[in-house]
Scaffold this motif. Sequence first.
Motif, PDB file in Angstrom:
ATOM      1  N   GLU A   1      10.674  73.151  61.539  1.00 57.39           N
ATOM      2  CA  GLU A   1      10.956  73.133  60.096  1.00 57.39           C
ATOM      3  C   GLU A   1      12.121  74.049  59.758  1.00 57.39           C
ATOM      4  O   GLU A   1      12.972  73.708  58.921  1.00 57.39           O
ATOM      5  CB  GLU A   1       9.699  73.512  59.330  1.00 57.39           C
TER       6      GLU A   1
ATOM      7  N   LEU B   1       8.548  61.861  63.216  1.00 52.74           N
ATOM      8  CA  LEU B   1       7.443  62.551  63.864  1.00 52.74           C
ATOM      9  C   LEU B   1       6.725  61.610  64.821  1.00 52.74           C
ATOM     10  O   LEU B   1       6.531  60.430  64.519  1.00 52.74           O
ATOM     11  CB  LEU B   1       6.432  63.050  62.823  1.00 52.74           C
TER      12      LEU B   1
ATOM     13  N   ILE C   1       6.223  67.500  55.657  1.00 52.63           N
ATOM     14  CA  ILE C   1       5.584  67.174  56.936  1.00 52.63           C
ATOM     15  C   ILE C   1       4.072  67.293  56.832  1.00 52.63           C
ATOM     16  O   ILE C   1       3.327  66.454  57.357  1.00 52.63           O
ATOM     17  CB  ILE C   1       6.143  68.082  58.047  1.00 52.63           C
TER      18      ILE C   1
END
Length: 472
Positions: free
Chosen positions: A274, A302, A349
């Motif tokens: 991140e 992802l 996320i």
Amino acid sequence: MRCLLLSEHPVQVLFFASFSEKMVKKNSRVSVHSMLTAVSSQPVGSGKTHPLSVLDHAMGLHTVHVVFYYKRNPFGIFDVDPLRIALSEVLCLYPQVTGRLTRGESGNWLVKCNDAGVRVLRAKVEATMDEWLRSADGSEEKDLTFWEEIPEEPSTWSPFRIQVNEFEGGGVAFGLSCTHMNADPTSITILFKSWIESHRQEPIEHPPLFSSTTLHHQQVPNSSIKSDNYYATKGNAETPSVKMVTATFKFSDSAIKKWLDEVHVQCAKATPFELLAALFWTRVAHLKAPKNDNKHSLSICLDFRRLVQPPISLGYFGNALHFSLLTLDEEEMDYGKLGHVVELVHRHISDVGEEEIWSVVDWFESQKEEGGKYAEPFRMYGPELTCVSMEHMIIGHKSLMFSASFKSDEKPVHVSCHVGNVRGEGLIVVLPSVEEGLARTVMVTLPEEEMPKLCEDQAIHCLQPTMLIGGR
């Protein structure tokens, strides 16, 4: 092309003694000098086929290229019997890898498991490994993997290639490549790791799973999930072709820890991915021409094997990637607010859940044409800047990418991952690094005119990266 069957052992390997000219790239320091076709030591049953999933079909415009670098050649000459036999033994578990692509009755792709084998090439590199890592660019690094575009009739075409590159003064790099339809980077890594485990006569830690029902689920589709609209828009986007280049940055454990401490107030649970996604996104945004709407978008990719319940095995062979879009305005992208951007990336996320993942699978299924044929693929890596996380390859303190060791003290010194046919604003891939802890490797692909400015960016240099392939 002349071939000779080496049959002094139960394992059968075809050795091709000559090459077409297109196999040798002019002015390259990488010279391919021989090619094998490795087959499994046990034949697969007659008539076996493996249909590619809807997500596999969606990746049809792309290829995957993963390179594992070893400082010392762990076995001397590649085609010694133990290593050759280990490859053929592990291929018994991967009949879909040794097969060939064909079209089924509906027009969808499937693998005909016919034991046709995997192309294995050997090459010499006219440089030491240290010289190569300092001086090669991203395009040259791709010479460590051999690729030919899929022909109109692929029945004799190998969708998987392994290239063994020997450097001057010792050292070797294994380059694995395949169509993205067949496998994602996780699948390629696990395949290579399984080969080495077979060579070491160890149990296969993540045996392959090829179940065609893995992506089926029982949830009720939710058409309101925002990623559905994102995929629909992506499918209609036009991405002009420009020359793309790649540079590699390696960040130490201590540097990442320091910067996570810096943004801790804004995002206490930030991960290295991140942090680096936010940093490179903000810096690349400064290189781009101003947009009419003053908006900047990041597509975050992802691996969802461990994001669903029950978790999908890491050995699942195919594509298990989820792309979602985060959009911020110009003010939020200001570098002085990096911690704020990290927090927004973290929140985005964290919000990716099963419902959204399965909704996207359902959306792709809903695009089938009459008769059941999947829709034509579109560019998944683009047109917006895309950032890929490989954080799932780190389990505890162990990186699966760097546990592929021929001997206990000979793990890879570097691993790279390229995606073919990237267009648009660019690609960022955040990988584990050879250094344990929070250290990470970041591979960035951008339009050629933007890369020099990124490599000189002072905000990135505050993390004191080591610059490798294409970064000098």
